[in-house]
Motif scaffolding. Structure first.
Motif, PDB file in Angstrom:
ATOM      1  N   LYS A   3       0.833  -1.210   0.000  1.00 32.68           N
ATOM      2  CA  LYS A   3       0.000   0.000   0.000  1.00 32.68           C
ATOM      3  C   LYS A   3       0.872   1.267   0.000  1.00 32.68           C
ATOM      4  O   LYS A   3       0.611   2.219  -0.744  1.00 32.68           O
ATOM      5  N   TYR A   4       1.919   1.272   0.832  1.00 31.14           N
ATOM      6  CA  TYR A   4       2.763   2.468   0.909  1.00 31.14           C
ATOM      7  C   TYR A   4       3.471   2.724  -0.419  1.00 31.14           C
ATOM      8  O   TYR A   4       3.582   3.863  -0.875  1.00 31.14           O
ATOM      9  N   PRO A  26      -4.654   7.340  11.204  1.00 33.56           N
ATOM     10  CA  PRO A  26      -4.038   7.936  10.012  1.00 33.56           C
ATOM     11  C   PRO A  26      -4.370   9.430   9.861  1.00 33.56           C
ATOM     12  O   PRO A  26      -5.161   9.979  10.613  1.00 33.56           O
ATOM     13  N   GLY A  27      -3.692  10.031   8.851  1.00 35.14           N
ATOM     14  CA  GLY A  27      -3.997  11.422   8.503  1.00 35.14           C
ATOM     15  C   GLY A  27      -3.043  12.436   9.117  1.00 35.14           C
ATOM     16  O   GLY A  27      -3.264  13.641   8.985  1.00 35.14           O
ATOM     17  N   ASP A  66      15.638   8.290   0.493  1.00 33.44           N
ATOM     18  CA  ASP A  66      15.178   8.107   1.870  1.00 33.44           C
ATOM     19  C   ASP A  66      16.105   8.758   2.893  1.00 33.44           C
ATOM     20  O   ASP A  66      15.770   8.814   4.074  1.00 33.44           O
ATOM     21  N   VAL A 124      14.343   1.717  -0.948  1.00 35.08           N
ATOM     22  CA  VAL A 124      14.115   0.288  -0.742  1.00 35.08           C
ATOM     23  C   VAL A 124      13.074   0.217   0.366  1.00 35.08           C
ATOM     24  O   VAL A 124      13.327   0.688   1.489  1.00 35.08           O
ATOM     25  N   GLN A 125      11.887  -0.291   0.061  1.00 33.57           N
ATOM     26  CA  GLN A 125      10.828  -0.309   1.058  1.00 33.57           C
ATOM     27  C   GLN A 125      11.189  -1.226   2.224  1.00 33.57           C
ATOM     28  O   GLN A 125      11.578  -2.377   2.021  1.00 33.57           O
ATOM     29  N   LEU A 126      11.055  -0.704   3.434  1.00 32.94           N
ATOM     30  CA  LEU A 126      11.372  -1.450   4.653  1.00 32.94           C
ATOM     31  C   LEU A 126      10.089  -1.822   5.391  1.00 32.94           C
ATOM     32  O   LEU A 126       9.106  -1.082   5.289  1.00 32.94           O
ATOM     33  N   LYS A 165       3.247   5.906  -2.991  1.00 36.21           N
ATOM     34  CA  LYS A 165       4.392   6.693  -3.463  1.00 36.21           C
ATOM     35  C   LYS A 165       4.314   6.900  -4.980  1.00 36.21           C
ATOM     36  O   LYS A 165       4.602   7.986  -5.493  1.00 36.21           O
ATOM     37  N   GLY A 182       1.908  10.129   8.430  1.00 38.43           N
ATOM     38  CA  GLY A 182       2.017   9.256   7.252  1.00 38.43           C
ATOM     39  C   GLY A 182       2.027  10.026   5.928  1.00 38.43           C
ATOM     40  O   GLY A 182       2.973   9.905   5.134  1.00 38.43           O
TER      41      GLY A 182
HETATM   42  N1  LIG Z   1      12.138   2.841   2.811  1.00 35.86           N
HETATM   43  C1  LIG Z   1      11.260   3.184   3.743  1.00 35.86           C
HETATM   44  N2  LIG Z   1      10.513   2.243   4.331  1.00 35.86           N
HETATM   45  C2  LIG Z   1       9.626   2.616   5.283  1.00 35.86           C
HETATM   46  C3  LIG Z   1       9.450   3.983   5.625  1.00 35.86           C
HETATM   47  C4  LIG Z   1      10.264   4.942   4.989  1.00 35.86           C
HETATM   48  O1  LIG Z   1      10.196   6.174   5.277  1.00 35.86           O
HETATM   49  N3  LIG Z   1      11.147   4.503   4.040  1.00 35.86           N
HETATM   50  N4  LIG Z   1       8.449   4.354   6.521  1.00 35.86           N
HETATM   51  C5  LIG Z   1       7.425   3.393   6.882  1.00 35.86           C
HETATM   52  C6  LIG Z   1       6.301   3.239   5.911  1.00 35.86           C
HETATM   53  N5  LIG Z   1       5.961   4.414   5.082  1.00 35.86           N
HETATM   54  C7  LIG Z   1       6.769   4.752   4.068  1.00 35.86           C
HETATM   55  O2  LIG Z   1       7.370   3.974   3.416  1.00 35.86           O
HETATM   56  C8  LIG Z   1       4.678   5.030   5.190  1.00 35.86           C
HETATM   57  C9  LIG Z   1       3.839   4.797   6.242  1.00 35.86           C
HETATM   58  C10 LIG Z   1       2.563   5.368   6.278  1.00 35.86           C
HETATM   59  C11 LIG Z   1       2.138   6.173   5.255  1.00 35.86           C
HETATM   60  C12 LIG Z   1       0.766   6.752   5.210  1.00 35.86           C
HETATM   61  O3  LIG Z   1       0.506   7.630   4.417  1.00 35.86           O
HETATM   62  N6  LIG Z   1      -0.137   6.263   6.025  1.00 35.86           N
HETATM   63  C13 LIG Z   1      -1.522   6.716   6.008  1.00 35.86           C
HETATM   64  C14 LIG Z   1      -2.427   5.541   6.251  1.00 35.86           C
HETATM   65  C15 LIG Z   1      -2.373   4.553   5.128  1.00 35.86           C
HETATM   66  C16 LIG Z   1      -3.350   3.440   5.381  1.00 35.86           C
HETATM   67  O4  LIG Z   1      -4.497   3.611   4.994  1.00 35.86           O
HETATM   68  O5  LIG Z   1      -2.957   2.415   5.942  1.00 35.86           O
HETATM   69  C17 LIG Z   1      -1.733   7.750   7.108  1.00 35.86           C
HETATM   70  O6  LIG Z   1      -0.983   7.752   8.093  1.00 35.86           O
HETATM   71  O7  LIG Z   1      -2.660   8.548   6.952  1.00 35.86           O
HETATM   72  C18 LIG Z   1       2.972   6.425   4.219  1.00 35.86           C
HETATM   73  C19 LIG Z   1       4.239   5.864   4.181  1.00 35.86           C
HETATM   74  C20 LIG Z   1       8.050   2.016   7.024  1.00 35.86           C
HETATM   75  N7  LIG Z   1       8.852   1.689   5.885  1.00 35.86           N
END
Ligand SMILES: Nc1nc2c(c(=O)[nH]1)N[C@@H](CN(C=O)c1ccc(C(=O)N[C@@H](CCC(=O)O)C(=O)O)cc1)CN2
Length: 298
Positions: free
Chosen positions: A54-55, A275-276, A126, A102-104, A59, A279
């Protein structure tokens, strides 16, 4: 906590703030394109963890919204260290990819640090490559001309854009993960922010005592409800960054929960919903890193 809440805390609205930031970035991307530079964001996604899927999709949707080209490297959960390294090498070599992530987390069998170190630091969108984290350590004042970690940057930008001045404030960070807790202190302690930082983690003996002393609490523990109203000083600013999966006792269904318990809205002066909140800011600051890297290349 999810917004809207009944308490008096004002909302740190990450959705609206990220939308404003993306509108500004869209104009900067158009200016870059006019000068012959097309920023391109790459992603490496290993496996099918629903959150990560999803994330990453988010992006790419953001890229389309602001005019950034997007490139994907999607690998199965069974990918070996060598296969993930090869995807990183392809993005390092691809001239259309000006920055990538690289997604973590990566699957358990993959050495995350080895993969992060393989990323070309000039394409590290990142800000998690040791060279870029090292620059953040070395440059405590003055401008930084390298990417900064997205969530820490998003937290600070969210507060600044709501008029919250962090200079001289005591900030309690909860969590020591690589994407937030370990680097946010470096940003908050820079001379242009000037906050004093306390970093708490699972080894902290009295979390409540640390949180109670803070003007600003940034919780990135990923532990549902860990920040309770009794811990928070009246009038504190609270950012709910952590995410965990819980079973709702009323519906019996799984849902995503933040670190902040019900009732903190009665005590805090400002609160970011989850959320909101943070994120959407993480996603917007990723775009900012890509745009800034492209601007530096001119
Ligand atoms: N390489 C990376 N991996 C991860 C990171 C990162 O910064 N770089 N951070 C997190 C996950 N993340 C980005 O990758 C991330 C988390 C949450 C959101 C977001 O928009 N969340 C929404 C809710 C989404 C939903 O419906 O579930 C919100 O908070 O409103 C975006 C990006 C770990 N991995």
């Amino acid at each position: 906590m999810r917004a809207p809440w009944s308490g008096a805390a004002r909302v740190l609205d990450g959705k609206a703030t990220a939308a404003a930031l993306k509108a500004e970035l869209k104009e900067r991307v158009a200016a870059l394109r006019e000068r012959g530079v097309t920023p391109g964001l790459g992603t490496v996604l290993v496996g099918e963890d629903p959150g990560s899927v999803k994330y990453v999709a988010g992006k790419h949707a953001d890229c389309a919204e602001v005019g950034i080209l997007s490139i994907r490297e999607d690998l199965p959960a069974s990918a070996t260290q060598a296969e993930v390294a090869a995807a990183v090498d392809r993005l390092n070599a691809d001239p259309a990819c000006t920055g990538y992530i690289v997604q973590l987390p990566l699957p358990a069998g993959v050495d995350t640090n080895a993969i992060l170190e393989r990323v070309d630091p000039d394409k590290d969108a990142d800000g998690l490559h040791p060279t870029n984290l090292g620059r953040l350590v070395l440059r405590a004042s003055g401008p930084i001309d390298s990417p900064l970690p997205c969530t820490p940057r998003g937290c600070i930008e969210l507060m600044e854009r709501h008029g919250i001045d962090l200079a001289g404030r005591n900030v309690c960070v909860v969590g020591r993960g690589v994407t937030v807790g370990r680097s946010i202190g470096l940003l908050l302690g820079r001379k242009d922010v000037n906050a004093t930082v306390d970093i708490c983690h699972t080894g902290t003996t009295d979390l409540a005592e640390h949180v109670r002393r803070a003007d600003v609490v940034i919780s990135a523990a990923g532990s549902s409800g860990i920040i309770t109203p009794e811990m928070v000083a009246p009038g504190a600013v609270v950012l709910d960054v952590g995410v965990s999966r819980v079973v709702d006792p009323v519906t019996g269904k799984g849902r995503i929960a933040g670190d902040v318990a019900d009732g903190v809205d009665e005590v805090a002066s400002w609160l970011s919903p989850n959320p909101g909140g943070v994120g959407p800011m993480t996603r917007a600051l990723l775009l900012a890193n890509v745009v800034e890297t492209a601007e530096r290349s001119l």
